[in-house]
Design a protein around this motif. Structure first.
Motif, PDB file in Angstrom:
ATOM      1  N   ASP A  89      -2.159  -0.622  -2.933  1.00 35.28           N
ATOM      2  CA  ASP A  89      -1.070  -0.269  -2.028  1.00 35.28           C
ATOM      3  C   ASP A  89      -1.302   1.139  -1.476  1.00 35.28           C
ATOM      4  N   VAL A  90      -0.831   1.344  -0.248  1.00 33.30           N
ATOM      5  CA  VAL A  90      -0.959   2.673   0.359  1.00 33.30           C
ATOM      6  C   VAL A  90       0.128   3.574  -0.195  1.00 33.30           C
ATOM      7  N   LEU A  91      -0.188   4.857  -0.343  1.00 34.17           N
ATOM      8  CA  LEU A  91       0.744   5.809  -0.953  1.00 34.17           C
ATOM      9  C   LEU A  91       0.692   7.122  -0.199  1.00 34.17           C
ATOM     10  N   LEU A 184       6.382   7.341  -0.454  1.00 37.10           N
ATOM     11  CA  LEU A 184       6.256   6.085   0.276  1.00 37.10           C
ATOM     12  C   LEU A 184       5.129   5.263  -0.336  1.00 37.10           C
ATOM     13  N   VAL A 185       5.457   4.062  -0.822  1.00 37.74           N
ATOM     14  CA  VAL A 185       4.471   3.134  -1.373  1.00 37.74           C
ATOM     15  C   VAL A 185       4.661   1.801  -0.657  1.00 37.74           C
ATOM     16  N   GLY A 186       3.591   1.290  -0.047  1.00 36.99           N
ATOM     17  CA  GLY A 186       3.737   0.065   0.731  1.00 36.99           C
ATOM     18  C   GLY A 186       2.502  -0.797   0.716  1.00 36.99           C
ATOM     19  N   ARG A 187       2.690  -2.011   1.228  1.00 35.74           N
ATOM     20  CA  ARG A 187       1.591  -2.969   1.333  1.00 35.74           C
ATOM     21  C   ARG A 187       1.624  -3.568   2.728  1.00 35.74           C
ATOM     22  N   PRO A 188       0.473  -3.685   3.373  1.00 40.67           N
ATOM     23  CA  PRO A 188       0.448  -4.289   4.712  1.00 40.67           C
ATOM     24  C   PRO A 188       1.051  -5.679   4.711  1.00 40.67           C
TER      25      PRO A 188
END
Length: 471
Positions: A89-91, A184-188
């Motif tokens: 995940d992007v952080l 912010l932690v996310g996944r495409p």
């Protein structure tokens, strides 16, 4: 990081006396120490030197402890860096001004920028549109309550394409609970949609396989039912068919006699023809033939009516059902089917009324009786035997089926009613019979249990609420 105490002592630097201290020590030892400061004697000087040694030793201990803390801090930093680099995940960790203070390799790869470029830049700069920037500002605006929030933002990839990312925005708390930024932690969304699609496809495939197995189990139950019905219908139909052939021959003789009687002939010729065609025996045999044919046809009609009453497996209407009828019909159709021959110890008793679906209850009892026969046959018994009892207790009708088989293994008892669980060899069962039976009994507000008998064999018990005569 802990250190060996002896190793610590070896590493402790030895304090070297200054020349003045050495001279002072020699003077003190010879008794000729000069009094450099008025009012200080030799003992005071020694105390000063002793205190200096203690302070120096404490400085050395503090230096060693500081080295240990630095080593632990370095390990923690390496551990955190390892976690950040291995995250898919992007952080992005931002301060209150929205500037990126920490990031990870996934975000760098998505944006196509090194970590050195991302650090210190505003996160909004990497958003693909103004709508995403406005949504981010609304989520992290000053004075907003500190809580986790989900937000979908479009990031600008290395190719300049907007990539939707599902972010979780978490406030970062500082000393005294003061907010110092956000994480912010996310996944495409492409990965999420692909995962959801794969999950949906797997779920649909599982549902289809389950429906096929349920259909196979229903077909197996229907096969046993049809085999029993065909065997039961064979006798009356054969009887009716034989009588009809005899009646056809009798009709031909009677037709010849009537046609001959219409022609001019002497009484002696008619008597001789009557004797030749055996008209008297035909007339004597006709009533029994007709009665037997009617009886066979009625028997066939009764079987068809019973089949219609008990074959509505998928219909959910509930009627008053006498479990004696269900047990009797299940025994007949299993015994007359393709299964092994077996002895049943059962006596029809007083009516045992329940409210339920006759076809579904018949499916349950046929399945339990068939399983009992298979278990007793597999145990190499001389002849499979079943004991069936009906009783009413505490407002419930209880049907108990016991066999003379080997019983149920202790490790199998907890899994007996689980879907697809079977102890039969491959090709002999789907493992859904008991599971379906359990569900049918449960829908009838009853209970299906299994145990081992004290003298051997398995015991299955069906309990269903009794229907009162008034109801």
């Amino acid at each position: 990081m802990a250190r060996n105490p002896s190793h610590r002592r070896d590493r402790t630097p030895k304090r070297q006396n200054t020349p003045g201290e050495d001279a002072l020590s020699r003077a003190v030892a010879s008794g000729d120490a000069p009094l450099g400061i008025e009012g200080l004697d030799d003992a005071a000087w020694l105390e000063v030197i002793h205190k200096m040694d203690e302070v120096y030793a404490q400085l050395v201990e503090d230096e060693i402890a500081l080295e240990e803390k630095n080593a632990q801090l370095e390990q923690s930093q390496q551990f955190i860096l390892g976690l950040l680099s291995s995250m898919s995940d992007v952080l992005a960790a931002c301060n209150e001004r929205g500037e990126i203070e920490e990031t990870n390799a996934a975000l760098c790869e998505l944006l196509g920028q090194p970590d050195s470029v991302l650090r210190g830049s505003r996160f909004e700069h990497w958003l693909a549109d103004e709508a995403s920037a406005a949504a981010l500002r609304e989520t992290v605006r000053a004075g907003a309550p500190m809580r986790d929030a989900g937000i979908e933002l479009n990031l600008r990839s290395r190719d300049g394409v907007a990539v939707p990312v599902d972010f979780s925005c978490t406030p970062r708390g500082g000393p005294r609970g003061r907010r110092v930024g956000y994480l912010l932690v996310g996944r495409p969304m492409g990965e999420l949609k692909r995962a959801y699609r794969q999950l949906r496809e797997a779920h649909e495939a599982l549902k289809q396989a389950q429906q096929q197995l349920l259909h196979s189990e229903k077909m197996a139950a229907l096969g046993r039912l049809v085999a029993g019905v065909a065997h039961e219908l064979n006798n009356p139909i054969s009887f009716v068919l034989g009588n009809v052939h005899v009646l056809k021959r009798y009709a031909e003789r009677l037709t010849r006699f009537v046609d001959a009687s219409a022609q001019p002939a002497t009484p002696a010729e008619r008597a001789r023809l009557r004797e030749t065609l055996r008209i008297d025996s035909i007339l004597t045999d006709l009533p029994s033939l007709i009665d037997g044919t009617i009886e066979g046809a009625q028997r066939t009609a009764d079987i068809v009516i019973a089949l219609r009453r008990f074959s509505a497996v998928d219909r959910e209407e509930r009627v008053a059902v006498d479990l004696n009828d269900v047990v009797e019909r299940a025994i007949q159709w299993i015994r007359k089917g393709a299964g092994p021959d077996f002895d049943v110890h059962w006596t029809r008793g007083a009516p045992m009324l329940v409210r339920g679906n006759p076809g579904q209850l018949l499916q349950v009892l046929m399945n339990l009786i068939q399983n009992a026969c298979d278990a007793a046959t597999g145990a190499q018994r001389e002849r499979p035997e079943l004991w069936i009892e009906l009783a009413c207790r505490e407002g419930k009708v209880r049907v108990t089926i016991r066999d003379n088989g080997p019983g149920i293994a202790d490790e199998h008892l907890p899994h007996l009613f689980e879907p697809f669980f079977t102890t039969k060899p491959p090709g002999r069962g789907t493992g859904l019979g008991l599971s379906i039976s359990y569900g049918i009994v449960e829908r009838h507000e009853g209970r299906l249990t299994a145990r081992n008998a004290s003298d051997g064999g398995a015991v299955f018990t069906v309990e269903i609420p009794q229907l009162s005569a008034e109801a």
